[in-house]
Design a protein around this motif. Structure first.
Motif, short mmCIF file in Angstrom:
data_model
loop_
_atom_site.label_atom_id
_atom_site.label_comp_id
_atom_site.label_asym_id
_atom_site.label_seq_id
_atom_site.Cartn_x
_atom_site.Cartn_y
_atom_site.Cartn_z
N VAL A 1 54.75 5.43 34.53
CA VAL A 1 53.79 6.54 33.96
C VAL A 1 54.31 7.99 34.86
O VAL A 1 54.50 7.82 35.98
N THR A 2 54.39 9.00 33.91
CA THR A 2 54.55 10.13 34.50
C THR A 2 53.52 11.05 34.11
O THR A 2 53.05 11.28 32.91
N ILE A 3 52.80 11.76 35.24
CA ILE A 3 51.79 12.34 35.09
C ILE A 3 51.91 14.18 35.19
O ILE A 3 52.77 14.43 36.19
N SER A 4 51.45 14.94 34.21
CA SER A 4 51.83 16.09 34.13
C SER A 4 50.70 17.06 33.87
O SER A 4 49.60 16.32 33.70
N ASP A 5 50.74 18.18 34.67
CA ASP A 5 49.29 19.12 34.53
C ASP A 5 49.09 19.68 33.36
O ASP A 5 48.20 20.24 32.79
N THR A 6 50.47 20.10 32.60
CA THR A 6 50.29 20.49 31.34
C THR A 6 50.31 19.78 30.04
O THR A 6 49.92 20.24 29.05
N GLU A 7 50.73 18.49 30.33
CA GLU A 7 50.95 17.61 29.15
C GLU A 7 50.13 16.46 29.41
O GLU A 7 49.83 16.16 30.33
N LEU B 1 44.40 6.65 44.12
CA LEU B 1 44.90 8.08 44.01
C LEU B 1 45.33 8.60 42.67
O LEU B 1 45.24 9.80 42.27
N GLN B 2 45.93 7.58 41.97
CA GLN B 2 46.34 7.95 40.60
C GLN B 2 45.05 8.27 39.73
O GLN B 2 45.21 9.45 39.11
N ARG B 3 44.04 7.65 39.94
CA ARG B 3 42.88 7.91 38.92
C ARG B 3 42.14 9.30 39.37
O ARG B 3 41.95 10.07 38.70
N GLU B 4 42.05 9.43 41.01
CA GLU B 4 41.66 11.02 41.35
C GLU B 4 42.74 11.86 40.80
O GLU B 4 42.14 12.89 40.51
N LEU B 5 43.89 11.62 40.68
CA LEU B 5 44.52 12.66 40.28
C LEU B 5 44.58 13.07 38.87
O LEU B 5 44.86 14.22 38.23
N ARG B 6 44.32 11.81 37.84
CA ARG B 6 44.27 12.11 36.73
C ARG B 6 42.60 12.84 36.71
O ARG B 6 42.78 13.50 35.48
N MET B 7 41.67 12.56 37.15
CA MET B 7 40.53 13.36 37.02
C MET B 7 40.73 14.87 37.18
O MET B 7 40.12 15.79 36.44
N THR B 8 41.44 14.88 38.51
CA THR B 8 41.82 16.37 38.94
C THR B 8 42.74 17.35 37.94
O THR B 8 42.21 18.28 37.34
N CYS B 9 43.64 16.53 37.27
CA CYS B 9 44.31 17.07 36.14
C CYS B 9 43.36 17.56 34.79
O CYS B 9 43.92 18.43 34.31
N GLY B 10 42.63 16.50 34.80
CA GLY B 10 41.66 16.67 33.41
C GLY B 10 40.83 17.84 33.47
O GLY B 10 40.51 18.46 32.72
N ALA B 11 39.98 18.15 34.87
CA ALA B 11 39.34 19.29 35.14
C ALA B 11 40.45 20.57 34.86
O ALA B 11 39.60 21.49 34.58
N VAL B 12 41.45 20.47 35.70
CA VAL B 12 42.31 21.81 35.47
C VAL B 12 42.59 22.01 34.01
O VAL B 12 42.54 23.12 33.42
N ASP C 1 40.82 21.44 31.39
CA ASP C 1 39.47 21.85 30.93
C ASP C 1 39.26 23.22 31.14
O ASP C 1 39.03 24.13 30.42
N SER C 2 39.58 23.72 32.42
CA SER C 2 39.17 25.05 32.99
C SER C 2 40.50 25.92 32.20
O SER C 2 40.07 27.06 31.80
N GLU C 3 41.74 25.55 31.86
CA GLU C 3 42.45 26.28 31.43
C GLU C 3 42.34 26.52 29.96
O GLU C 3 42.23 27.78 29.36
N ARG C 4 41.79 25.60 29.27
CA ARG C 4 41.33 25.57 27.81
C ARG C 4 40.19 26.76 27.70
O ARG C 4 40.04 27.64 26.73
N MET D 1 38.07 32.23 26.53
CA MET D 1 37.33 33.45 26.87
C MET D 1 38.43 34.42 26.66
O MET D 1 37.69 35.61 26.25
N LEU D 2 39.39 34.30 26.77
CA LEU D 2 40.46 35.50 26.74
C LEU D 2 40.35 35.90 25.08
O LEU D 2 40.43 37.08 24.73
N VAL D 3 40.32 34.92 24.36
CA VAL D 3 40.24 35.07 23.01
C VAL D 3 39.17 35.75 22.44
O VAL D 3 39.04 36.67 21.67
#
Length: 307
Positions: free
Chosen positions: A41-47, A216-227, A229-232, A237-239
C-alpha cells in the motif's frame, strides 16, 4: 491484477549451475516451494492510496531428474505416477513448477516445453505454475554467460530475483517461520521457541509490531484525509473570493457609467441653450477685453493697396 515474481535463493541457483556443469547433456527437474500473495500500500498526501498485489513464487529447493523425459511422454503428457517417483518423499503439493537447462539456445519456450508446461498445470491443478529456463553459453570460446528466465506461459515472462537465502527487500516481518524439513533447523527453533513464539507457534513480538504499525497507518490515513479536506475547503474559498472580486468590479464599472452618462447629457443641453440665447452677444465674437472688461470687437483689416 497481481504482479507475479519469482524469488530464488542464491545457493539454490548455484546448485543449478553446479549440476549443469557436471552433466554432458541438458538437465531438467522440478521446483519446490510456496506461493504467497503480498499487498503493498502506497500512501500519498495528494492522491488516493495505491494498492499493489504481488504474487511471489518462493523456490526452496529443486529435484533434479536422472534423465530427460522421465515424467512425461513424447507429446508432453505428464504421468503422475512417474512424477511421484521423481519427487520421492516430497509431496506433489509443494511443486510450484519445473525447470530446464539447455546450452547455447535462445531464451524462449519450445513447442514441447509449452505442451509439458500446460499438461503439468492441469495435472497438479495449479494454473499459475512456473517454468524456469536456464541457458548457459560461451562467446568466442572464452566468455561464459548464463541467462535465465521464468515463464507462466509461452509468451508471458516473470521477473526473477536472486536472493541470499531470502529476500533482502522485505517491507514487513514474517509472522510465521519458513517451512523446512531440516532436523538441525527444528532443533534450533525448539531451543529458542519458548522465548520468541507464543502458545500457537506464532511470533508474538512480530504480531505486536504489526498491530502497532497498522494503528500508525490508520492514524496516518486519518491525518491525510483531514489535510485533503482542508485543501479542498481552501480551494473552494479561493474560488468564492475570486467570484466576489469579479462581481464587485462589475458593479463598480456599472455605477461609474451610470453617473457619467447624465452629466455628459446635461452639459450638451446647457451648451445648446447658451448658444441659442447669447449667439449675438459680443462676448462670443472676440477673445480680447479692455481694461474695463469690455469686449473689443475684432475687425479684420484689409491690406492697403500698394502705391
Amino acid at each position: 491484477m497481481e504482479e507475479p515474481a519469482v524469488h530464488i535463493p542464491g545457493i539454490v541457483f548455484a546448485s543449478f549451475l553446479f549440476q549443469h556443469a557436471n552433466r554432458d547433456s541438458d538437465v531438467e527437474g522440478l521446483l519446490l516451494g510456496e506461493t504467497h500473495m503480498e499487498q503493498h500500500v502506497t500512501i500519498s498526501d495528494t492522491e488516493e492510496d495505491q494498492v499493489r498485489l504481488t504474487q511471489t513464487y518462493s523456490v526452496h529447493k529443486h529435484v533434479c531428474c536422472s534423465q530427460l523425459n522421465s515424467w512425461y511422454d513424447a507429446v508432453g503428457r505428464v504421468d503422475l505416477a512417474s512424477l511421484r517417483r521423481v519427487l520421492g518423499a516430497d509431496p506433489p503439493e509443494r511443486v510450484i513448477g519445473w525447470y530446464r537447462q539447455r546450452r547455447n539456445s535462445e531464451q524462449r519456450m519450445s513447442m514441447r516445453e509449452t505442451a509439458v508446461h500446460r499438461s503439468l498445470k492441469a495435472a497438479l491443478r495449479r494454473p499459475a505454475a512456473i517454468f524456469l529456463l536456464v541457458t548457459p553459453g560461451a562467446e568466442a570460446g572464452s566468455t561464459h554467460r548464463t541467462e535465465y528466465s521464468a515463464f507462466l506461459s509461452g509468451d508471458r515472462l516473470v521477473p526473477v530475483v536472486l536472493t541470499n537465502m531470502a529476500s533482502l527487500d522485505h517491507q514487513a516481518y514474517w509472522t510465521a517461520p519458513a517451512a523446512t524439513s531440516a532436523a538441525s533447523y527444528r532443533r534450533a527453533v525448539a531451543r529458542h521457541s519458548s522465548k520468541l513464539l507464543d502458545a500457537s507457534g506464532q511470533l508474538a513480538d512480530v504480531d505486536a509490531i504489526n498491530a502497532m504499525n497498522s494503528e500508525l497507518q490508520r492514524e496516518l490515513r486519518m491525518t491525510c484525509g483531514a489535510v485533503a479536506d482542508s485543501e479542498r475547503a481552501l480551494q473552494k474559498m479561493l474560488v468564492d473570493v475570486s467570484t466576489l472580486k469579479r462581481k464587485l468590479g462589475e458593479r463598480k464599472s456599472t455605477t461609474v457609467n451610470k453617473d457619467d452618462a447624465p452629466a455628459a447629457k446635461r452639459n450638451v443641453c446647457l451648451q445648446l441653450a447658451v448658444r441659442a440665447l447669447l449667439a449675438d452677444s459680443p462676448l462670443f465674437a472676440t477673445h480680447t477685453l479692455t481694461l474695463d472688461a469690455r469686449p473689443v470687437t475684432q475687425v479684420k483689416l484689409r491690406p492697403s493697396p500698394r502705391k
